[in-house]
Design a protein around this motif. Sequence first.
Motif: not given
Length: 239
Positions: A108-131
Amino acid sequence: MSSSVQRKRVRKSPEARRAEIVETAARVALTEGLECVTLRRIAEELAVRPGLISHYFPSAEDLVAEAFAVAALGELDSLLPADRPDGSPTGYLARYFALSTGEAYDDISRLWINARHLSRYRPALRDRVAEMELASDERLETLIREGVERGEFRTDDPRATAIQILVVLDGLGAHANTDRTDRPAAVTRMAVTTAERELGLERGALEREAEAEALEAEAEALEPEAEALEPEAQDGEAG
């Protein structure tokens, strides 16, 4: 003359099919990374055509975002359930730390690292990370408030305390991809130390609580076995 019976294919409801797609994508995201969540890959996992996946998720970016959210929420529910009918806030907090540290939590730690990195370029993912960040903040804050109300914790600002704890956990989790064999125990324990300090607990209180919870769980697991042996013991005495 031989005959064969064809197995009738059961058509799943749209809701069930969509849930199956998302659950499969979440599993792939958690074990292999969000980059592996593609329409073709999920179709292969489910043995269906890619067109079926695109019917529910025309954009792969939406599936990636949904997969992350489902995986992150599932992990949050496991670590810190929203419904806590039994136990004390201290017990649940001790359990939270016991589950969220060590190698078992690395995926799960790797997933969060992965998501936060990719969210810089992916608005839909960025919203879910913030959520999901907000959901984690609120879940831990609620537990801390319960502890304060019951006199188990002491803090004037449960929200700030929750965020401090999560920031330390995130910082430790950021090293999930590196060798930590030589990490000092004081560093490994940093999140627990922060919680005990900010909540007015004695040093070691959460670890002692976690040990007590583990012993209680072990005792409960052995109860059915002990009850099953009782009739045999009584028969032996009667003989």
